[in-house]
Design a protein around this motif. Structure first.
Motif, PDB file in Angstrom:
ATOM      1  N   ASN A 122      -2.698   3.473  -3.039  1.00 51.16           N
ATOM      2  CA  ASN A 122      -3.276   2.302  -3.678  1.00 51.16           C
ATOM      3  C   ASN A 122      -2.232   1.189  -3.650  1.00 51.16           C
ATOM      4  OD1 ASN A 122      -4.878   0.546  -5.364  1.00 51.16           O
ATOM      5  ND2 ASN A 122      -5.830   2.391  -6.228  1.00 51.16           N
ATOM      6  N   LYS A 123      -2.582   0.027  -4.208  1.00 50.33           N
ATOM      7  CA  LYS A 123      -1.614  -1.059  -4.314  1.00 50.33           C
ATOM      8  C   LYS A 123      -0.520  -0.678  -5.316  1.00 50.33           C
ATOM      9  CE  LYS A 123      -4.925  -4.783  -3.337  1.00 50.33           C
ATOM     10  NZ  LYS A 123      -5.471  -6.092  -3.804  1.00 50.33           N
ATOM     11  N   LEU A 124       0.673  -1.159  -5.070  1.00 51.35           N
ATOM     12  CA  LEU A 124       1.808  -0.827  -5.920  1.00 51.35           C
ATOM     13  C   LEU A 124       1.555  -1.190  -7.384  1.00 51.35           C
ATOM     14  CD1 LEU A 124       4.766   0.134  -6.195  1.00 51.35           C
ATOM     15  CD2 LEU A 124       5.475  -2.202  -5.654  1.00 51.35           C
ATOM     16  N   ASN A 125       0.939  -2.350  -7.626  1.00 48.35           N
ATOM     17  CA  ASN A 125       0.769  -2.767  -9.025  1.00 48.35           C
ATOM     18  C   ASN A 125      -0.284  -1.938  -9.762  1.00 48.35           C
ATOM     19  OD1 ASN A 125      -1.502  -3.885  -7.803  1.00 48.35           O
ATOM     20  ND2 ASN A 125      -1.397  -5.791  -8.955  1.00 48.35           N
ATOM     21  N   ALA A 126      -1.055  -1.129  -9.026  1.00 45.33           N
ATOM     22  CA  ALA A 126      -2.021  -0.247  -9.688  1.00 45.33           C
ATOM     23  C   ALA A 126      -1.314   0.864 -10.444  1.00 45.33           C
ATOM     24  CB  ALA A 126      -2.980   0.340  -8.665  1.00 45.33           C
TER      25      ALA A 126
ATOM     26  N   TYR B 243       0.859  -1.185   0.000  1.00 45.91           N
ATOM     27  CA  TYR B 243       0.000   0.000   0.000  1.00 45.91           C
ATOM     28  C   TYR B 243       0.895   1.234   0.000  1.00 45.91           C
ATOM     29  CZ  TYR B 243      -4.297   2.633   1.157  1.00 45.91           C
ATOM     30  OH  TYR B 243      -5.391   3.484   1.137  1.00 45.91           O
ATOM     31  N   VAL B 244       0.930   1.955  -1.116  1.00 46.50           N
ATOM     32  CA  VAL B 244       1.893   3.045  -1.288  1.00 46.50           C
ATOM     33  C   VAL B 244       1.224   4.278  -1.881  1.00 46.50           C
ATOM     34  CG1 VAL B 244       3.846   1.456  -1.613  1.00 46.50           C
ATOM     35  CG2 VAL B 244       2.499   2.203  -3.602  1.00 46.50           C
ATOM     36  N   ASP B 245       1.971   5.381  -1.874  1.00 47.38           N
ATOM     37  CA  ASP B 245       1.505   6.616  -2.515  1.00 47.38           C
ATOM     38  C   ASP B 245       1.845   6.557  -3.999  1.00 47.38           C
ATOM     39  OD1 ASP B 245       0.462   8.258  -0.326  1.00 47.38           O
ATOM     40  OD2 ASP B 245       2.513   8.182   0.449  1.00 47.38           O
ATOM     41  N   ILE B 246       0.842   6.726  -4.856  1.00 41.15           N
ATOM     42  CA  ILE B 246       1.049   6.760  -6.298  1.00 41.15           C
ATOM     43  C   ILE B 246       0.882   8.207  -6.746  1.00 41.15           C
ATOM     44  CG2 ILE B 246       0.238   5.952  -8.542  1.00 41.15           C
ATOM     45  CD1 ILE B 246      -0.765   3.425  -7.198  1.00 41.15           C
ATOM     46  N   PRO B 247       1.931   8.851  -7.251  1.00 38.69           N
ATOM     47  CA  PRO B 247       1.856  10.267  -7.631  1.00 38.69           C
ATOM     48  C   PRO B 247       0.653  10.580  -8.519  1.00 38.69           C
ATOM     49  CG  PRO B 247       4.123   9.488  -7.796  1.00 38.69           C
ATOM     50  CD  PRO B 247       3.272   8.275  -7.494  1.00 38.69           C
ATOM     51  N   GLY B 248      -0.179  11.510  -8.038  1.00 42.25           N
ATOM     52  CA  GLY B 248      -1.347  11.938  -8.800  1.00 42.25           C
ATOM     53  C   GLY B 248      -2.563  11.057  -8.631  1.00 42.25           C
TER      54      GLY B 248
ATOM     55  N   PHE C  49      -2.383   2.520 -14.028  1.00 42.99           N
ATOM     56  CA  PHE C  49      -2.743   3.936 -14.154  1.00 42.99           C
ATOM     57  C   PHE C  49      -1.870   4.674 -15.166  1.00 42.99           C
ATOM     58  CE2 PHE C  49      -4.239   3.901  -9.448  1.00 42.99           C
ATOM     59  CZ  PHE C  49      -5.468   3.398  -9.828  1.00 42.99           C
ATOM     60  N   GLY C  50      -0.598   4.316 -15.240  1.00 40.59           N
ATOM     61  CA  GLY C  50       0.298   5.114 -16.083  1.00 40.59           C
ATOM     62  C   GLY C  50       1.507   4.398 -16.632  1.00 40.59           C
ATOM     63  N   GLY C  51       1.436   3.075 -16.735  1.00 38.71           N
ATOM     64  CA  GLY C  51       2.529   2.334 -17.346  1.00 38.71           C
ATOM     65  C   GLY C  51       3.817   2.347 -16.540  1.00 38.71           C
ATOM     66  N   PRO C  52       4.921   1.941 -17.148  1.00 36.65           N
ATOM     67  CA  PRO C  52       6.184   1.822 -16.422  1.00 36.65           C
ATOM     68  C   PRO C  52       6.723   3.144 -15.880  1.00 36.65           C
ATOM     69  CG  PRO C  52       6.510   1.467 -18.777  1.00 36.65           C
ATOM     70  CD  PRO C  52       5.043   1.474 -18.545  1.00 36.65           C
ATOM     71  N   GLU C  53       6.396   4.271 -16.529  1.00 35.43           N
ATOM     72  CA  GLU C  53       6.903   5.553 -16.036  1.00 35.43           C
ATOM     73  C   GLU C  53       6.279   5.918 -14.693  1.00 35.43           C
ATOM     74  OE1 GLU C  53       8.563   9.381 -15.499  1.00 35.43           O
ATOM     75  OE2 GLU C  53       9.235   7.488 -16.367  1.00 35.43           O
ATOM     76  N   LEU C  54       4.958   5.730 -14.554  1.00 37.47           N
ATOM     77  CA  LEU C  54       4.326   6.026 -13.270  1.00 37.47           C
ATOM     78  C   LEU C  54       4.797   5.042 -12.199  1.00 37.47           C
ATOM     79  CD1 LEU C  54       2.413   7.728 -11.615  1.00 37.47           C
ATOM     80  CD2 LEU C  54       0.520   6.259 -12.356  1.00 37.47           C
ATOM     81  N   LEU C  55       5.031   3.799 -12.579  1.00 36.42           N
ATOM     82  CA  LEU C  55       5.544   2.829 -11.612  1.00 36.42           C
ATOM     83  C   LEU C  55       6.950   3.227 -11.180  1.00 36.42           C
ATOM     84  CD1 LEU C  55       5.197   0.270 -10.003  1.00 36.42           C
ATOM     85  CD2 LEU C  55       5.808  -1.061 -12.031  1.00 36.42           C
TER      86      LEU C  55
ATOM     87  N   LYS D 225      10.366   5.374  -6.833  1.00 37.89           N
ATOM     88  CA  LYS D 225      11.281   6.423  -6.388  1.00 37.89           C
ATOM     89  C   LYS D 225      10.734   7.145  -5.172  1.00 37.89           C
ATOM     90  CE  LYS D 225      14.541   9.555  -6.408  1.00 37.89           C
ATOM     91  NZ  LYS D 225      15.891   9.244  -5.859  1.00 37.89           N
ATOM     92  N   GLU D 226       9.437   7.492  -5.213  1.00 41.04           N
ATOM     93  CA  GLU D 226       8.838   8.258  -4.119  1.00 41.04           C
ATOM     94  C   GLU D 226       8.753   7.446  -2.834  1.00 41.04           C
ATOM     95  OE1 GLU D 226       4.462  10.140  -3.187  1.00 41.04           O
ATOM     96  OE2 GLU D 226       5.511  10.818  -4.987  1.00 41.04           O
ATOM     97  N   ASN D 227       8.447   6.168  -2.952  1.00 40.92           N
ATOM     98  CA  ASN D 227       8.225   5.358  -1.746  1.00 40.92           C
ATOM     99  C   ASN D 227       9.475   4.648  -1.229  1.00 40.92           C
ATOM    100  OD1 ASN D 227       5.043   5.147  -1.198  1.00 40.92           O
ATOM    101  ND2 ASN D 227       5.385   5.283  -3.403  1.00 40.92           N
ATOM    102  N   PHE D 228      10.370   4.231  -2.145  1.00 45.75           N
ATOM    103  CA  PHE D 228      11.530   3.446  -1.719  1.00 45.75           C
ATOM    104  C   PHE D 228      12.865   4.141  -1.983  1.00 45.75           C
ATOM    105  CE2 PHE D 228       8.117   0.411  -2.693  1.00 45.75           C
ATOM    106  CZ  PHE D 228       8.028  -0.243  -1.473  1.00 45.75           C
TER     107      PHE D 228
END
Length: 321
Positions: free
Chosen positions: A130-134, A121-126, A138-144, A149-152
């Protein structure tokens, strides 16, 4: 008389040097002709084996040459590659089934693999929490990449998206005699087959079933452990001398099922280092680490792993450095 003999000896010496020079030129010419011949044969063999591998693939994975990914180009001696395992069903992005980071460090000569639990359960920019795999959905490999980067607090330089459809063929090409594992208990739910417990050698589809099974008390944790085990064993097999001759065919088998932005020259350098170096066993880490998470249920999202980000960031940095 003496002068005449000296001139005759000089002529003989000159003729001898000329003959030696001609022989050297002939040898050099033969060497280059042989080298050109070997290069032509090698190129033809590579082309033939690559196309042979390509012909064994079941269709093409939908590659997208316009994928956005803003990871910084890495120093060739040290890099992180985001490995994503997915099932392609025609959707541009679905939730990533497997999320890993492969770490390459030439100086320390130690391959490392980090598995990120997809339900973290992590922060997804924008997009909020949500779950990390979401993030991939939501935005492909760039958002992942941004989410990791933001969480780890780790930079990922490149990505490689792998379609699980090709895993059985890749595994059988690398290890035609199979991979030996110990199945802890009967596995059947969700994998379309039944694996009996015990030590056994698995091939293709059965090996895929082994690494994807998750319907037991260990759930995703057991699955991640098996994935790391099998990747390590396949890596050992891939570096065997008997496997190297199949490298062009192997690439032909793999290519239709992989979409990546890793530069070709980087592949060549890393491959060379692995072949000429004495590579130790693969080291692996799972995030979240033991004791740093709790199971929770979030309304509208479902079961998640609530993790201690600070503890996991420290564990990751310690593992990589």
């Amino acid at each position: 008389m003496v002068r005449h003999l000296e001139k005759r000896n000089e002529r003989k010496e000159t003729q001898k040097k000329l003959k030696q020079k001609r022989r050297k030129k002939k040898k050099l010419r033969r060497f280059f002709l042989l080298l050109i011949f070997l290069l032509l044969v090698g190129s033809a063999y590579t082309y033939y084996q690559y196309n042979k591998g390509l012909s064994e693939a079941d269709g093409l994975f939908g590659k997208d040459g316009n994928i956005e990914f803003n990871g910084q180009n890495a120093d060739i001696d040290k890099m992180n590659v985001l490995l994503l395992g997915i099932d392609s069903h025609g959707d541009k992005y679905s939730r990533s089934d497997t999320i890993m980071i492969a770490h390459y460090d030439k100086k320390h000569n130690q391959p490392k693999l980090v598995s990120l639990m997809r339900d973290s359960y992590v922060d997804i920019p924008g997009h909020g929490k949500n779950k990390l795999n979401a993030a991939y959905a939501f935005g492909g490999p760039e958002l992942l990449r941004k989410t990791i980067k933001e969480n780890f607090d780790i930079d990922v330089n490149y990505y490689a998206i792998v379609d699980f459809k090709g895993f059985p063929k890749v595994a059988d090409t690398i290890a035609p005699e199979g991979i030996t594992v110990t199945v802890p208990h009967e596995m059947s739910s969700g994998i379309g087959m039944t694996l009996k417990p015990g030590k056994q050698t698995l091939h293709g589809d059965k090996l895929l079933g082994y690494v994807r099974f998750r319907h037991d008390s260990q759930s995703d944790f057991g699955r991640v452990k098996r994935q790391q085990e099998v990747i390590g064993k396949l890596m050992d097999e891939a570096l065997q001398v008997k496997t190297l001759a199949k490298a062009p065919k192997l690439w032909g088998v793999i290519d239709p099922y992989v979409d990546t932005n890793i530069p070709p020259k980087t592949f060549i350098v890393i491959g060379k280092d692995f072949l000429v170096g004495n590579q130790p066993d693969l080291k692996s880490l799972r995030l979240p680490v033991e004791g740093s998470y709790s199971n929770e249920r979030i309304s509208g999202i479902g079961a998640v792993l609530s993790i201690d980000l600070e503890e996991n960031k420290q564990a990751l940095q310690s593992f990589l450095n």
